[in-house]
Structures are given as C-alpha cells and as structure tokens.
Design a protein around this motif. Structure first.
Motif, PDB file in Angstrom:
ATOM      1  N   ILE A   1       0.837  -1.201   0.000  1.00  0.00           N
ATOM      2  CA  ILE A   1       0.000   0.000   0.000  1.00  0.00           C
ATOM      3  C   ILE A   1       0.873   1.254   0.000  1.00  0.00           C
ATOM      4  CG2 ILE A   1      -1.658   1.337   1.368  1.00  0.00           C
ATOM      5  CD1 ILE A   1      -2.801  -1.340   2.332  1.00  0.00           C
ATOM      6  N   VAL A   2       1.898   1.243   0.842  1.00  0.00           N
ATOM      7  CA  VAL A   2       2.790   2.404   0.913  1.00  0.00           C
ATOM      8  C   VAL A   2       3.473   2.635  -0.427  1.00  0.00           C
ATOM      9  CG1 VAL A   2       4.966   3.205   1.894  1.00  0.00           C
ATOM     10  CG2 VAL A   2       3.183   2.348   3.392  1.00  0.00           C
TER      11      VAL A   2
ATOM     12  N   ASP B   1     -10.146   2.112   9.001  1.00  0.00           N
ATOM     13  CA  ASP B   1      -8.718   1.806   8.871  1.00  0.00           C
ATOM     14  C   ASP B   1      -8.256   1.881   7.428  1.00  0.00           C
ATOM     15  OD1 ASP B   1      -8.897   1.400  11.500  1.00  0.00           O
ATOM     16  OD2 ASP B   1      -8.728  -0.784  11.447  1.00  0.00           O
ATOM     17  N   PHE B   2      -9.163   1.603   6.515  1.00  0.00           N
ATOM     18  CA  PHE B   2      -8.880   1.731   5.091  1.00  0.00           C
ATOM     19  C   PHE B   2      -8.417   3.158   4.798  1.00  0.00           C
ATOM     20  CE2 PHE B   2     -11.128   3.203   1.196  1.00  0.00           C
ATOM     21  CZ  PHE B   2     -10.417   2.507   0.236  1.00  0.00           C
ATOM     22  N   GLY B   3      -9.165   4.148   5.334  1.00  0.00           N
ATOM     23  CA  GLY B   3      -8.751   5.537   5.156  1.00  0.00           C
ATOM     24  C   GLY B   3      -7.438   5.823   5.860  1.00  0.00           C
ATOM     25  N   TYR B   4      -7.338   5.318   7.077  1.00  0.00           N
ATOM     26  CA  TYR B   4      -6.136   5.552   7.876  1.00  0.00           C
ATOM     27  C   TYR B   4      -4.893   5.028   7.145  1.00  0.00           C
ATOM     28  CZ  TYR B   4      -3.405   5.745  12.258  1.00  0.00           C
ATOM     29  OH  TYR B   4      -2.472   6.016  13.236  1.00  0.00           O
ATOM     30  N   ALA B   5      -4.999   3.803   6.606  1.00  0.00           N
ATOM     31  CA  ALA B   5      -3.845   3.185   5.940  1.00  0.00           C
ATOM     32  C   ALA B   5      -3.418   4.007   4.727  1.00  0.00           C
ATOM     33  CB  ALA B   5      -4.180   1.755   5.527  1.00  0.00           C
ATOM     34  N   ILE B   6      -4.391   4.440   3.943  1.00  0.00           N
ATOM     35  CA  ILE B   6      -4.032   5.258   2.771  1.00  0.00           C
ATOM     36  C   ILE B   6      -3.427   6.575   3.245  1.00  0.00           C
ATOM     37  CG2 ILE B   6      -4.919   6.391   0.696  1.00  0.00           C
ATOM     38  CD1 ILE B   6      -7.053   4.304   0.523  1.00  0.00           C
ATOM     39  N   GLY B   7      -3.958   7.091   4.334  1.00  0.00           N
ATOM     40  CA  GLY B   7      -3.412   8.320   4.902  1.00  0.00           C
ATOM     41  C   GLY B   7      -1.947   8.164   5.272  1.00  0.00           C
ATOM     42  N   ILE B   8      -1.607   7.048   5.902  1.00  0.00           N
ATOM     43  CA  ILE B   8      -0.207   6.820   6.270  1.00  0.00           C
ATOM     44  C   ILE B   8       0.653   6.744   5.007  1.00  0.00           C
ATOM     45  CG2 ILE B   8       1.409   5.241   7.373  1.00  0.00           C
ATOM     46  CD1 ILE B   8      -0.804   4.354   9.225  1.00  0.00           C
ATOM     47  N   ALA B   9       0.158   5.999   4.010  1.00  0.00           N
ATOM     48  CA  ALA B   9       0.904   5.886   2.751  1.00  0.00           C
ATOM     49  C   ALA B   9       1.124   7.272   2.148  1.00  0.00           C
ATOM     50  CB  ALA B   9       0.162   4.978   1.777  1.00  0.00           C
ATOM     51  N   GLY B  10       0.081   8.094   2.195  1.00  0.00           N
ATOM     52  CA  GLY B  10       0.192   9.441   1.644  1.00  0.00           C
ATOM     53  C   GLY B  10       1.179  10.288   2.423  1.00  0.00           C
ATOM     54  N   ILE B  11       1.150  10.174   3.732  1.00  0.00           N
ATOM     55  CA  ILE B  11       2.082  10.961   4.540  1.00  0.00           C
ATOM     56  C   ILE B  11       3.515  10.559   4.245  1.00  0.00           C
ATOM     57  CG2 ILE B  11       2.922  11.183   6.921  1.00  0.00           C
ATOM     58  CD1 ILE B  11       0.095  11.728   7.756  1.00  0.00           C
ATOM     59  N   PHE B  12       3.725   9.251   4.061  1.00  0.00           N
ATOM     60  CA  PHE B  12       5.079   8.816   3.729  1.00  0.00           C
ATOM     61  C   PHE B  12       5.485   9.360   2.362  1.00  0.00           C
ATOM     62  CE2 PHE B  12       7.841   5.738   1.568  1.00  0.00           C
ATOM     63  CZ  PHE B  12       8.964   5.929   2.344  1.00  0.00           C
ATOM     64  N   TYR B  13       4.549   9.377   1.450  1.00  0.00           N
ATOM     65  CA  TYR B  13       4.841   9.874   0.110  1.00  0.00           C
ATOM     66  C   TYR B  13       5.226  11.355   0.155  1.00  0.00           C
ATOM     67  CZ  TYR B  13       3.958  11.279  -4.721  1.00  0.00           C
ATOM     68  OH  TYR B  13       4.066  11.792  -5.980  1.00  0.00           O
ATOM     69  N   ILE B  14       4.504  12.128   0.958  1.00  0.00           N
ATOM     70  CA  ILE B  14       4.755  13.564   1.002  1.00  0.00           C
ATOM     71  C   ILE B  14       5.961  13.901   1.873  1.00  0.00           C
ATOM     72  CG2 ILE B  14       3.794  15.788   1.753  1.00  0.00           C
ATOM     73  CD1 ILE B  14       2.449  14.763  -0.720  1.00  0.00           C
ATOM     74  N   PHE B  15       5.988  13.342   3.079  1.00  0.00           N
ATOM     75  CA  PHE B  15       7.014  13.750   4.038  1.00  0.00           C
ATOM     76  C   PHE B  15       8.243  12.855   4.013  1.00  0.00           C
ATOM     77  CE2 PHE B  15       3.087  15.506   5.732  1.00  0.00           C
ATOM     78  CZ  PHE B  15       3.458  16.815   5.978  1.00  0.00           C
TER      79      PHE B  15
ATOM     80  N   VAL C   1      -4.640   2.800  -7.754  1.00  0.00           N
ATOM     81  CA  VAL C   1      -4.017   1.548  -7.336  1.00  0.00           C
ATOM     82  C   VAL C   1      -3.964   1.462  -5.817  1.00  0.00           C
ATOM     83  CG1 VAL C   1      -1.903   0.194  -7.390  1.00  0.00           C
ATOM     84  CG2 VAL C   1      -2.690   1.322  -9.444  1.00  0.00           C
ATOM     85  N   VAL C   2      -3.663   2.571  -5.163  1.00  0.00           N
ATOM     86  CA  VAL C   2      -3.566   2.513  -3.702  1.00  0.00           C
ATOM     87  C   VAL C   2      -4.940   2.216  -3.104  1.00  0.00           C
ATOM     88  CG1 VAL C   2      -3.822   4.949  -3.066  1.00  0.00           C
ATOM     89  CG2 VAL C   2      -2.433   3.501  -1.700  1.00  0.00           C
ATOM     90  N   ILE C   3      -5.970   2.762  -3.686  1.00  0.00           N
ATOM     91  CA  ILE C   3      -7.310   2.472  -3.170  1.00  0.00           C
ATOM     92  C   ILE C   3      -7.657   1.006  -3.419  1.00  0.00           C
ATOM     93  CG2 ILE C   3      -9.773   2.917  -3.564  1.00  0.00           C
ATOM     94  CD1 ILE C   3      -9.033   5.859  -3.956  1.00  0.00           C
ATOM     95  N   GLY C   4      -7.325   0.520  -4.616  1.00  0.00           N
ATOM     96  CA  GLY C   4      -7.581  -0.890  -4.913  1.00  0.00           C
ATOM     97  C   GLY C   4      -6.843  -1.805  -3.966  1.00  0.00           C
ATOM     98  N   ALA C   5      -5.558  -1.491  -3.730  1.00  0.00           N
ATOM     99  CA  ALA C   5      -4.768  -2.341  -2.841  1.00  0.00           C
ATOM    100  C   ALA C   5      -5.324  -2.278  -1.418  1.00  0.00           C
ATOM    101  CB  ALA C   5      -3.307  -1.909  -2.860  1.00  0.00           C
TER     102      ALA C   5
ATOM    103  N   PHE D   1      -6.400  18.234  -4.740  1.00  0.00           N
ATOM    104  CA  PHE D   1      -6.733  18.591  -3.359  1.00  0.00           C
ATOM    105  C   PHE D   1      -5.561  19.316  -2.728  1.00  0.00           C
ATOM    106  CE2 PHE D   1      -9.172  14.750  -4.210  1.00  0.00           C
ATOM    107  CZ  PHE D   1     -10.421  15.082  -3.716  1.00  0.00           C
ATOM    108  N   SER D   2      -5.877  20.095  -1.696  1.00  0.00           N
ATOM    109  CA  SER D   2      -4.805  20.609  -0.857  1.00  0.00           C
ATOM    110  C   SER D   2      -4.224  19.417  -0.101  1.00  0.00           C
ATOM    111  CB  SER D   2      -5.368  21.640   0.115  1.00  0.00           C
ATOM    112  OG  SER D   2      -4.661  21.581   1.319  1.00  0.00           O
ATOM    113  N   THR D   3      -2.892  19.252  -0.195  1.00  0.00           N
ATOM    114  CA  THR D   3      -2.265  18.030   0.309  1.00  0.00           C
ATOM    115  C   THR D   3      -2.637  17.734   1.752  1.00  0.00           C
ATOM    116  OG1 THR D   3      -0.441  18.502  -1.138  1.00  0.00           O
ATOM    117  CG2 THR D   3      -0.051  16.890   0.591  1.00  0.00           C
ATOM    118  N   ILE D   4      -2.445  18.743   2.613  1.00  0.00           N
ATOM    119  CA  ILE D   4      -2.653  18.484   4.040  1.00  0.00           C
ATOM    120  C   ILE D   4      -4.117  18.215   4.322  1.00  0.00           C
ATOM    121  CG2 ILE D   4      -2.498  19.549   6.320  1.00  0.00           C
ATOM    122  CD1 ILE D   4       0.155  20.605   5.580  1.00  0.00           C
TER     123      ILE D   4
END
Lengths: 494, 635
Positions: A400-401, B175-189, A410-414, B216-219
């Motif tokens: 996912i990361v 948690d689905f949202g939370y997990a994507i959020g973590i992935a996004g934070i890693f991507y940005i920061f 893709v991230v949403i799908g995963a 979207f505004s990133t934050i």
C-alpha cells in the motif's frame, strides 16, 4: 566457502530419500517406516536449507553458493545453480512446508503410501531445483517437472471431481508453458546464453521485449494466478488432498510471482513498464472481484482458494510498482501467504479428517469442543486478514505504501483488501467456530492431537515471527531486489 | 518505567493464555489485576512528573522494519498527551480488572476474560505511546482485535457474534482511510515519524496533490484520510452503528473499551497530529460538522432507548462528538481534557449500570426497573455522581471540560463554530434529559420489576464497589485539580509541544451565554423529572402524540436498516453474481469449458471423415485432386 556442494545436496537429498523408500517393500508393517524415512529426509533438507540461510551473506546482491557444470558440449547449457536474496526464502518456504505436509498426510493417506511419499520427495527436489536454477533451461525443466508429481497427487489421492480439476489445470498451464518455451528458444537464439544472471539488464530490443514479455506473462499469470486465469485454482484446491493444497498454495503459486520478478522485471524492464497498467488493472479486479466471490462460497477450501487469488493480486501490484516497498512487500506477502494459506488448508484438513466434509453449513460452535484448534485458527485468520503483528500485515502495508507513488486508484484498490479480506474471513470464522453446536455429529469432535499440534504450532510461530521481526526476512533480500530496481529505473529513465 | 507500564499488561495476557489453565483462575485474576494496578500507579507517577515543564522524551526500543527509506521503529514517546492517556487507560483498566473479578464470578472462562482485558490494555498503551503512525496503527488495529474478542466473548450468543463482526468491519472501513493516509504521509514527508512530519508541515501549507483525478490541498487530503480512521474508531456519524451493538459484550468491557478508552483513540489521533491538522482548513470544518452532528444525533437516540446500556452507549457517542468539534475548532487541549474527565465519569456510569444489572440478575430493560434506590443505595449514589459529572454540574469534572469546549467554540473564528456552539448547548439539554430519565426510571418511583427479582436485588460485593469509589473520585475531582494545567493558566508549560495551543489568551463566556447553558441543563433535568418522576403516564402520551419523531429516535433513525438494504444485501447479491455468472458462466464457459466444447464438436465433425468406407475415401481423394488441379491450371 566450504567445498561441500551444499546447494546440490539440498536439492538432491529428497531424491536420495526417495531411493531408500523405493527399496522398502510396502506391506502393513513397513508403511510406518516409509513415512518415517520421508519425514526424516524432509527434516534433513529443512536443516540444510537453514544452514544455507545461516551462511548466506546479506551484503551480496549476486548469486551465492553457485555451482556450474557444463551440460551439453555444443550448447551453452549449464547445470548452474545458486541462491540470491530473491530465491532464498522461496527455497526455505518449500523445505519448511514439505515436512509439515508429510506429517499432515500421516494418517489421512491410507492407500499407496509408498507412491505418495515418492511423489512428495520428488516434488521437493524439483521445487528447490527450480528456485535455485540460474540457467533458464534448467529452470524450465524443473518448472514443468513440478506438474508431474502434482498431477499424480491430485489425480490419485484427490477427491471425486479430480479429473475435471486436473483437466482444467492442464488446459491453462499448457498454454502458458508452450509460449514460455518458445520465448526461451528465442532468447537463446538471440543471445546464445541461458544464464539468468547474465541476462539481467536490457539485452533485447523494445519490440522483442514485448513479445517475450507476453509469452512469459501467459505462463506466470496462470501460475500465480491472475484474474481471469484463476478458475483452475479453486477446483484444483478442492480436489487435492490437504497436503497437495498446502504445496499448491504455499509454493506453486509463488512460481508466478518469482517468475515475474526474475524474468519480466529483470530481463524485460521496458516491456514491464509498458504493460504495468495492464497488470494493475487485472490485479485490482482480482482483489475486489475474488474477495466478493469468496464470501459467497459454501466450501471452506474454495473460500480460502479465492482468498489466495485476492492476496496474489496484491503481490502482482507490489511487483509492478517496482520500488523497494512494493517489491519487498510483494516478497514478504508471498512468504506470508505461503505460511498462512498453507496453515489454513491444514486447519481445514484437521476437521475434514474428522468429519469428511468441507461444507461450511455442516460446522458451527467448534470452539466449545476444540479450544486449541480455535486459537491457532484465529492466528491464521488474523494473518490472512493482515492484522498488524502478523505476517500478513507487513507485506500488505508495504505494498500500500509503495503504490501511493504509482497511482491513487491503485492505492485504493490495494487498500480495499483491508476491508474485503476481513469480511470473508471473519464471516467464515464465525460460521465454523463460534456459536453453539447444533449438529449432532459434532458433539464428540476431538481437539488437536499431538501430531496436529506439531504441525500447526510452528506455522503459528512463523506468522508472528514474520509480523514482529520482519527485518530478519527483508535484509537478505534487499540487495538482490535493489539490483533489479536500479536496473529497471536506469532503463526506463526514472 | 514506561516499559513497565506498557509491558506488564502484555505479561499478564501471556500468563493467562499459556499458564492460566495450570493454576486456579484466582492466580490469573490476582496477577493481571495487580499488574494493572502497578501500571496505573507508575503512570500516575509519570504523569505528575510531566505536570511541570518536562521535555518530550523518546525511548527507542528497536527497529520494526526498514524497506528502502520507509523506516519504522518500536519506540515510546513520552509527553503530557501520552501520560494523560496513560493515566486514563491504566486507571480505568485497573478498576475494570478489579471489578471483573466480581462481575464475572459465575463465568466459566475467567482466565480468558482477564487475559483479553490485559491484551486490550497493552494495545491501547502501544497506541498512545507511539512515536510514529505505524506503531499507532499496530495499537489501533490491536485494540480493534481485543474489542472484537471481548464483544464476542459470549460466543454462544448469535447477537454477540454479529456485533463483534460488525464492530471489526466498520472499524476496518475507517482503517482503510487511515492506511491510505499513512501511505500518503510517507509519500509527502518521506517519513512517518511524528517529529519529522510536524517540523515539515508548514512547508506543505499551500502544496496540492492529485488524487483520483481531482486536485486537493495536500494536508487537507491527508488529514481527511486520517480522520476517516478516527471516525471509525470513535463511532462518529456514519460509522457509528457498531458502538451500540457492541453493548452485547460483558459490561466491564463496555466500560473500558467502548466508553473510556478505545473509542477515544480517534480524538487522540487528531490531537496527536494537531500540528498537521492545524493546516487542514477544510478538513477541520468537516470535523467540526461531523462532531456536532454526531453529538446531537446520538443524544436524540438516547432520549428514547430502554436498554440501560444503550442509553449510555449513545451518550458516549454524543460526548465523543463534543470532543471532535472541539478539536475541529482547534481547542485540542479542551478536547483532550474532556476525553480524560469523560473517561472517568463514563466508566463510572457503565460500571454502575453493570452493578444494577448484576443486582437485577442480568435485566437491562429500564422499563422493568424503578425504585432501586432503596435496594442498592451505593450504586445509585455512584450513578448520581456520574450523571452530575456528565451534565457539567458545577465543580464536577465534566463542568470544567464541557464549559471549556463551549467557550472555545464560542470564541472560535471557524465558520462552523456558531453551528457547533448552538448544537453543543442543545445537546447539553438533551444530555441532562436522558441522564435524569435514566436515573428516575432505574432508581426512583415505584418498581416495575417482578417482586422476586426486586426482593433479591442486592448491593454488589466489595471488589465491584471499590472500583466505583476510585472512579467517583476521578469524576468529582479531576476537574478541580487539573483544570489549571489542561485549560487554565498553566496550560503552556504543561502541554509544551504535545498539542497545538492557540495563544490568544483566556476568555470567559459572556454572562448571558453561561446563563443559557446552565438553564438549558436545568431545563433538561426538570423535564425528565416531570415526565419520568411526577407524571409517569405523560411519557406514553408524549410518545403517542409525537409518533413520527418518537419512532425515528427509538429506531435509531433507521440507519441500520438503511445500511442493510444499501450495502449488505447488494454485497451478497453481487458476490453471487460474480461467482455464478462471472466465474462459472463467462470465464469457465468461454474459457476451458468452451474450448473443450469447441474441440469436441470440431473433432466430432472431423471424425466423420474417417468413416471406414472405401468410397468415402475415394470420393475425398477425387475431390482433393480436382482442387489441386484447378489450382495449378489457373495460377
């Protein structure tokens, strides 16, 4: 490095055990001896593979424990084997699951025990051999040879519809194998080399890469399996005996993922970049579609089989996003899936041995009679669901990361697997384990015996070990994967 | 010390899992409970050391995993936010452990119960002490697991099993949202460590990102994704349906997990990430809106429920709404302060309710209670204390925290603030009403239970009443003692960098506003007294005359029914279509089965050529010859 050809020893020790078994005459008194020889051999192989892991140098990206002997005098074909970070854990997964499978068939296989053990030991040799091959032709021979014992195991010791299942299996794999063989011939014609190690890079023109990639894809996509080439898997699982399912899910599906990393990414980076969107689309469909199909199943094994397709969908996403998180995640997810789904099939085997049915409706309330079984089943269920602290989480989350960089779809799908996998697994667990026993036949069902505990507890430990100390597994594979990533990025100008 | 606080509960769990059966169940009970009391004691010591100006301390344990530059450590972050959570979690958990010895005395699986409680506590402590988003996720999902196990503890009850699954799945949506959020934070920061995120947050203030085809505004986007997780865990509007059902679990579980600790994890997440949420303008509006809506929505349901635990459950949901809209307008300190006081008084309310249920032989319907004050005066007093605290009666703990939330909302410049403030006051009225409705229906008036149950009603043993005393102390005094630190003059030195504080000084609400708040609370109490104490028949008349409204409230706005027909049924229907039509008809039908059919049909035709009759072959040869000759002649 010692002079002992450790790797060859690991590959051919099972065959040695098979020869010993061949010499034993099968009758009532010697059946147990046959089983014991098979078990001891496979444990010996497992210890040898642990020795390889112990001596494995994490700071090297290239093949280690190499052995190279010329095979034909006029052609560049070699008996060339070696282990790198990518194949190390695939080998260990094979050697870890084999003794457990032999133990699991201790009582459930009653007819033709000798032939069964022979088939299994032969299977172990070709599995290890395939993952250890550095020569493409050698790889292909092992890759195809696996089908022989697998056909026999399903066809002789399988269920009622085994003919249909093996026919389907055959039809799918045949198509893939033929195309892969053609691709291998083309590669040899073009480069006059068969070494996986030498061909890593970008040795083919873009055009040729496309054709080669498609040919390999046909083979690996069936093996892993990707949607829509997956329908052989549920049938094969349902008809196979328990240990057959374990090997099928635990090792055979990994051949697809392994092939994608070695051949598609390693040798055909441009084509991989070109076809990645196709893989992503099929993978996301696999995750969502098969997770949905899973919940409608009435047979426990079919449900787990469909969940395998969904988990492998994540693996293909991880592989083709080609970054550290994605690839390492895909590798960990493959190891984890090998352990978890293998264990789940063994769990199904436990109750199948007692009740001779896999209908979900038949069961219910098992926790009342089988508390230990329920506990270990819970651990594997959580592993399959990907709860943090279990092996399933690490792979899933890394993918996912990694995929956030690739695309938001893709991230949403995963990540949708987070919800969907929980739906079918928890629902399954509730229906089998929780509640009160309504079925008269279940009133006297017994909890795990010692043999079954010996099988399932190491797997439970493995699930937690990978979940809590994943670095043990990530570190050896890191450099080998980095090599593939850097090559890929160089070629595709990233 | 922090290690001990966190790992003692884990030790207790491991003991109960592996050795629980070897010893008497008493050994497990004593061991796990005393471990928790040690943890609680240590966490209070730690908490007091953070009352002064103490720097944030990070204790590194070991590297969990590293993949590329994605580095995740096991570590403990100690600051005033963590220690606040420590005292709430450990104190309530210790009380609940002790209480459970009495409450579960007739249950055959005591070791398992104690073990699960300790396991939960461990995960919760991991969650609040984390120094990165992923360890927090570990605790986050872990408490979800413990909650699943404990709701379904009585696995023979189908309702309990369904509630357990529902809780886990609804949480997983979050948690689905939370997990994507973590992935996004890693991507940005490029990191998921808190300090790195916080230090760089300002740089991404005006940064924007493309997501599912929109910009979207990133934050805003990242915070929104994290907030989805918070909504699931804290049962906010839309993802709230699991919380009332979770009351199927044993009452101590409801007190610990579904009132005082786990459900507040969402609020904690927002407070912990406050340096990031500071810059999420639109998400903050959304949080304020959801918080305020949940507050009044849940309160409106609590008005008519008859199950004593469900009333308190909806009240929890509503109070969490308060915490969220406080966080949404930027008053993180008030939000966390309310989290703490709420932890004490809500645990008190739940455990007292448990004591009532215990006395009434597992009767939970308030329509079959009444007049219990005479029978169980101690429990009734405790319930009164809890209720006084929740409505914000002066000098009780809830008074300080709720007042502070309303105050901050009143002075906030957020465009949602006036909406939230109005709702806050309305909800305070409703809170007073349903709390006193509960008190009157349960403890006062004439009894409506059958004579036998009423006669047998008895006060609970000391192991159950003692925890009530501890919690009552917290409910009364937590406000007076700690208000200065959390929201008063000492707040800057107390909080340090733990949460973002707005340094615009401390305002007091205008007199007229405090009057409105206090009189609406009084009005709520009086209405409840009127309807449920003096004119008991009035309730029936009201229910009849206000029927559409009454039914909506009684049936929880039909959300479950809505979800059932819009999500669950279609889910199973689509699953079946995919399986029967997709897999079996299309893929198999045109794939392997189709191919084999085509082959067998064509080979059927081809086989006719091999009929065995000589004249067939001769004719075919002749035909072939004609074709070949024609070919050669013309081309």
């Amino acid at each position: 490095m010692t002079d002992i050809p450790l790797l060859s020893l690991t590959i051919f020790l099972p065959l040695l055990g098979a020869v010993v078994i061949l010499l034993i005459k099968e009758d009532k008194s010697s059946v147990d001896n046959i089983r014991k020889v098979a078990l001891c051999t496979s444990i010996g192989v497992f210890l040898l593979s642990l020795l390889i892991w112990l001596q494995f140098d994490n700071s090297k990206a290239e093949y280690q424990f190499q052995e190279k002997i010329r095979w034909f005098s006029d052609f560049n074909f070699y008996y060339h084997i070696g282990i790198d970070g990518i194949s190390l854990f695939m080998v260990i997964l094979s050697t870890f699951l084999t003794p457990l499978c032999i133990l699991a068939s201790w009582e459930s296989i009653k007819i033709r025990v000798k032939e069964y053990m022979l088939a299994f030991l032969f299977l172990e040799t070709v599995m290890i051999g395939m993952f250890a091959s550095v020569d493409i032709l050698l790889f292909y021979i092992f890759f195809e040879a696996i089908l022989i014992p697998m056909y026999l195991i399903i066809g002789i010791w399988g269920g009622d519809r085994r003919i249909y299942a093996s026919f389907k299996f055959f039809l799918y794999t045949l198509l893939g194998s033929v195309l892969m063989l053609i691709a291998i011939v083309v590669i040899y014609k073009l480069t006059n080399s068969m070494s996986i190690a030498d061909l890593q890079g970008n040795y083919f023109s873009t055009n040729i890469q496309m054709y080669l990639w498609l040919a390999f894809f046909a083979s690996f996509a069936v093996k892993i399996p990707m949607w829509p080439f997956h329908t052989w898997l549920p049938d094969a699982h349902v008809e196979a005996p328990t240990s057959g399912s374990v090997i099928l899910a635990g090792v055979l599906l990994k051949m697809g993922g392994y092939g994608f990393i070695r051949f598609s990414l390693g040798m055909l980076p441009e084509a991989s970049e070109f076809f990645a969107p196709l893989i992503m689309t099929l993978s996301i469909i696999a995750v969502v579609y098969t997770s949905l199909v899973a919940i409608a199943q009435t047979d426990i094994k079919k449900l787990i089989a469909y969940s395998s397709v969904a988990h492998m969908g994540l693996v293909t996403i991880g592989i083709f996003i080609v970054n550290s998180q994605g690839l390492e995640g895909a590798m960990i997810q493959m190891i984890s899936h090998g352990v978890v789904s293998g264990a789940l099939f063994l769990c199904v085997g436990v109750i199948y041995d007692r009740m001779h049915t896999r209908e979900i409706k038949f069961y219910g309330g098992l926790v009342n009679r089988m508390p230990i079984y329920s506990t270990v089943f819970m651990i594997f269920m959580l592993g399959s669901v990907g709860l943090p602290g279990t092996s399933g989480f690490i792979g899933e989350f890394l993918i996912i990361v990694g995929s956030f960089k690739y695309s938001s779809i893709v991230v949403i799908g995963a990540a949708s697997g987070i919800i969907l996998s929980a739906v079918y697994m928890l629902y399954l667990y509730k229906r089998i384990i929780f509640g009160v026993i309504n079925n008269e036949k279940l009133k006297d069902i017994l909890d795990l015996n010692l043999r079954e505990k010996i099988i399932l507890i190491p797997l439970a430990i493995a699930v937690l070990l990978i979940g809590i100390f994943p670095n043990i597994f990530i570190e050896p594979m890191r450099l080998s994967l980095d090599l593939i990533i850097s090559n890929y990025e160089l070629v595709n100008g990233k | 010390m922090a290690h001990l606080i966190i790992f003692l509960p884990l030790l207790g769990f491991i003991f109960s899992l592996f050795l629980g059966k070897k010893f008497s169940f008493k050994a497990t009970q004593i061991l796990t409970t005393s471990f928790l009391f040690i943890s609680a004691l240590l966490s209070w010591i730690l908490f007091f050391s953070f009352l002064g100006e103490r720097e944030t301390e990070i204790i590194h344990i070991f590297n969990w995993f590293t993949s590329g530059n994605f580095i995740v450590d096991w570590s403990i972050r100690l600051d005033s936010l963590t220690t606040t959570m420590f005292i709430v979690v450990c104190s309530v958990s210790a009380c609940v452990h002790l209480y459970s010895i009495g409450y579960m005395s007739e249950d055959p699986a005591k070791e398992r119960f104690m073990g699960y409680l300790s396991l939960f506590t461990f995960f919760m402590l991991m969650l609040v002490s984390s120094n990165n988003l992923l360890q927090m996720f570990f605790g986050w999902e872990g408490v979800g697991l413990a909650s699943y196990l404990l709701i379904g503890f009585w696995y023979h009850k189908p309702t309990a099993n369904n509630a357990a699954i529902k809780a886990f799945l609804v949480n997983r949506v979050g948690d689905f949202g939370y997990a994507i959020g973590i992935a996004g934070i890693f991507y940005i920061f490029g990191s998921i460590e808190f300090d790195i995120i916080f230090n760089n947050a300002e740089n991404f203030k005006d940064h924007s990102i493309e997501f599912i085809g929109m910009t979207f505004s990133t934050i805003d986007l990242l915070c929104f994704l994290l907030f989805i997780g918070a909504m699931g865990k804290s049962a906010q509007l839309g993802l709230h349906t699991w919380l009332p059902d979770a009351m199927e679990g044993p009452t101590p579980v409801s007190a610990l997990i579904h009132a005082a600790t786990m459900v507040t994890a969402g609020v904690f997440l927002v407070a912990r990430m406050s340096p990031l949420f500071e810059y999420a303008v639109y998400t903050n509006l959304f949080i304020t809106f959801i918080g305020a809506s949940t507050a009044i929505f849940a309160a409106s349901i609590a008005l008519t429920q008859n199950d004593i635990k469900r009333v308190i459950a909806y009240s929890t949901c509503s109070q969490l709404g308060y915490m969220f809209f406080a966080a949404g307008v930027g008053a993180y300190n008030a939000s966390i302060f309310h989290l703490m006081t709420h932890g004490f008084f809500k645990a008190l309310l739940f455990l007292s309710a448990g004591s009532v249920i215990h006395a009434m032989h597992h009767e939970q319907d308030m329509r079959k209670m009444g007049g219990l004050f005479k029978k169980i005066p101690f429990t009734a007093t405790m319930m009164w204390i809890g209720s006084l605290a929740i409505i914000g009666f002066p000098y009780f703990s809830g008074y300080y925290s709720k007042e502070s939330i309303l105050e901050n909302t009143y002075f906030s410049s957020s465009s949602m603030a006036s909406f939230a403030y109005t709702i806050g006051i309305l909800t305070a009225l409703l809170t007073a009403f349903y709390s006193w409705r509960l008190l009157f229906m349960t403890f006062h008036g004439k009894t409506r239970s059958d004579a036998k149950t009423f006669d047998h009603a008895h006060e609970s043993p000391l192991v159950m009443t003692l925890p009530l005393c501890f919690l009552a102390l917290g409910s009364i005094f937590a406000g007076i003692f700690f208000a200065e630190f959390y929201i008063g003059k000492l707040q800057y030195s107390f909080w340090g960098d733990a949460v973002i504080l707005h340094k615009d000084g401390h305002h007091y609400l205008p007199f007229i506003q405090t009057l409105i708040i206090k009189s609406s609370v009084a009005l709520g109490v009086m209405l409840a007294a009127l309807i449920y104490f003096y004119k008991i028949h009035l309730s029936k008349i009201l229910a009849h005359n206000l029927d559409p409204l009454y039914s909506i409230s009684l049936n929880k706005w039909y959300v479950d029914e809505l979800y059932n027909s819009f999500f669950i049924k279609p889910y199973f229907a689509i699953a079946n279509i995919f399986w029967k039509k997709g897999d079996e008809k299309i893929i198999d039908g045109y794939g392997p089965n189709g191919i084999s059919k085509v082959i067998s049909i064509t080979s059927g035709y081809l086989s006719r050529f091999q009929s065995g009759y000589l004249y067939h072959y001769a004719f075919t040869m002749l035909g072939g010859l004609v074709i070949i000759l024609t070919w050669f002649i013309y081309f």
